[in-house]
Design an enzyme around this catalytic site. Structure first.
Site, PDB file in Angstrom:
ATOM      1  N   GLN A  34       0.829  -1.205   0.000  1.00  0.00           N
ATOM      2  CA  GLN A  34       0.000   0.000   0.000  1.00  0.00           C
ATOM      3  C   GLN A  34       0.867   1.259   0.000  1.00  0.00           C
ATOM      4  O   GLN A  34       2.072   1.204   0.231  1.00  0.00           O
ATOM      5  CB  GLN A  34      -0.943  -0.005   1.215  1.00  0.00           C
ATOM      6  CG  GLN A  34      -0.271  -0.301   2.524  1.00  0.00           C
ATOM      7  CD  GLN A  34      -1.191  -0.937   3.557  1.00  0.00           C
ATOM      8  OE1 GLN A  34      -2.382  -1.122   3.341  1.00  0.00           O
ATOM      9  NE2 GLN A  34      -0.632  -1.263   4.708  1.00  0.00           N
TER      10      GLN A  34
ATOM     11  N   HIS B 144      -7.910   3.745  19.704  1.00  0.00           N
ATOM     12  CA  HIS B 144      -7.086   2.716  20.333  1.00  0.00           C
ATOM     13  C   HIS B 144      -7.640   2.283  21.692  1.00  0.00           C
ATOM     14  O   HIS B 144      -7.598   1.093  22.035  1.00  0.00           O
ATOM     15  CB  HIS B 144      -5.644   3.216  20.474  1.00  0.00           C
ATOM     16  CG  HIS B 144      -4.942   3.359  19.163  1.00  0.00           C
ATOM     17  ND1 HIS B 144      -4.204   4.474  18.818  1.00  0.00           N
ATOM     18  CD2 HIS B 144      -4.870   2.530  18.091  1.00  0.00           C
ATOM     19  CE1 HIS B 144      -3.711   4.312  17.611  1.00  0.00           C
ATOM     20  NE2 HIS B 144      -4.108   3.149  17.147  1.00  0.00           N
TER      21      HIS B 144
ATOM     22  N   ASP C 151      -7.749  -5.040  14.104  1.00  0.00           N
ATOM     23  CA  ASP C 151      -7.499  -3.598  13.969  1.00  0.00           C
ATOM     24  C   ASP C 151      -7.066  -3.354  12.528  1.00  0.00           C
ATOM     25  O   ASP C 151      -5.888  -3.174  12.239  1.00  0.00           O
ATOM     26  CB  ASP C 151      -6.422  -3.180  14.970  1.00  0.00           C
ATOM     27  CG  ASP C 151      -6.105  -1.695  14.927  1.00  0.00           C
ATOM     28  OD1 ASP C 151      -6.693  -0.988  14.076  1.00  0.00           O
ATOM     29  OD2 ASP C 151      -5.264  -1.242  15.717  1.00  0.00           O
TER      30      ASP C 151
ATOM     31  N   PRO D  86      -5.607  -5.130   1.150  1.00  0.00           N
ATOM     32  CA  PRO D  86      -5.067  -6.176   2.023  1.00  0.00           C
ATOM     33  C   PRO D  86      -6.026  -6.605   3.133  1.00  0.00           C
ATOM     34  O   PRO D  86      -5.911  -7.714   3.651  1.00  0.00           O
ATOM     35  CB  PRO D  86      -3.813  -5.507   2.620  1.00  0.00           C
ATOM     36  CG  PRO D  86      -3.436  -4.446   1.659  1.00  0.00           C
ATOM     37  CD  PRO D  86      -4.724  -3.948   1.073  1.00  0.00           C
TER      38      PRO D  86
END
Length: 284
Positions: free
Chosen positions: A34, A65, A159, A166
């Site tokens: 990427q 997070h 996450d 991907p």
């Protein structure tokens, strides 16, 4: 005086865009997977984009997070073994390792370059990378979960980026089935689940795929995330047992030995009350 310009991400699905005032591009790299860019902004610290999509800023990443980690870790009775699929910026890993009961946390992200950029431009997120309980792997998360020993993991945190490129394989029955097998009977799967404002259909589809894989109980928790499309995001937890209890260890949250900027016991209680339109959509 530094010249400023505006950096925008257009989000076609919502017919909207989000932008930050930036002063300069700090770095740019095309990894095997990427395109990663880092910008310096006037008000939000550093900004990371992957394939043109906002990933995180210095100013607001704590929202994501903390919500991707603490609700699940305080919902589980005694989490010791945690696996993070994706999470290359290492912020979720840092939050997981704030829990002293965690014995091992494995982060498996396919793109090492994301972590190297985070170490350079978001070093505060990488504070736990050398914790002896941390294991950083740069490999295919799909293959990692497929090869996990059955019943060996307490919590799996997915996450990931959006379900394209991907990350596309991280939102379907086959992957969720591998997570189901790797988790212990009381294990919890956590998946970032996009915007409940404009992507409710995706959340419903994701929960349906989890159900096909054997998970029977779900809880979606919304939270603000200014740098993501619509500014409102969510994570979804899944358990194996039907009608599973998503109560959390409230006393442990109130007595936790570390500081959080967003997550708290009262916040956790409140965020379980979904807005009626979200609750109705997910109940259907």
């Amino acid at each position: 005086m530094t010249e400023t310009t505006w950096l925008h991400e257009n989000f076609d699905k919502a017919g909207s865009s989000i932008g930050f005032r930036v002063t300069r591009k700090l770095d740019e790299v095309q990894s095997p997977f990427q395109h990663i860019e880092i910008y310096e902004s006037t008000d939000w610290g550093n900004v990371m984009l992957i394939d043109g999509a906002m990933m995180l800023t210095t100013r607001d990443n704590f929202l994501y997070h903390e919500m991707m980690s603490h609700p699940a870790l305080f919902t589980h009775a005694d989490p010791k073994r945690v696996v993070i699929i994706g999470g290359g910026d290492c912020g979720t890993l840092r939050e997981v390792l704030r829990h002293p009961g965690v014995v091992k946390a494995t982060q498996c992200d396919i793109d090492e370059q994301v972590t190297r950029m985070a170490e350079k431009y978001f070093p505060e997120l990488c504070e736990s990378n050398h914790d002896p309980r941390a294991e950083l792997l740069f490999d295919d998360g799909l293959a990692y979960m497929a090869n996990c020993e059955p019943g060996s993991v307490d919590i799996v945190i997915v996450d990931s980026t959006d379900p394209v490129g991907p990350a596309e394989g991280l939102f379907n029955k086959a992957f969720f089935a591998d997570c189901h097998r790797a988790l212990k009977d009381d294990g919890i799967l956590v998946q970032q689940s996009e915007s409940p404002l404009v992507l409710l259909d995706l959340i419903k589809e994701m929960r349906a795929e989890m159900g096909k894989a054997g998970f029977a109980s779900f809880q979606t928790l919304p939270f603000p995330q200014p740098c993501y499309p619509t500014g409102w995001w969510s994570c979804t937890m899944a358990k194996k047992a039907a009608n599973a209890d998503f109560g959390f260890r409230e006393a442990d949250v109130r007595g936790k030995g570390f500081a959080t900027a967003y997550y708290s016991a009262d916040l956790h209680k409140g965020v379980q009350a979904l807005p009626p339109f979200v609750a109705a959509a997910l109940a259907g």
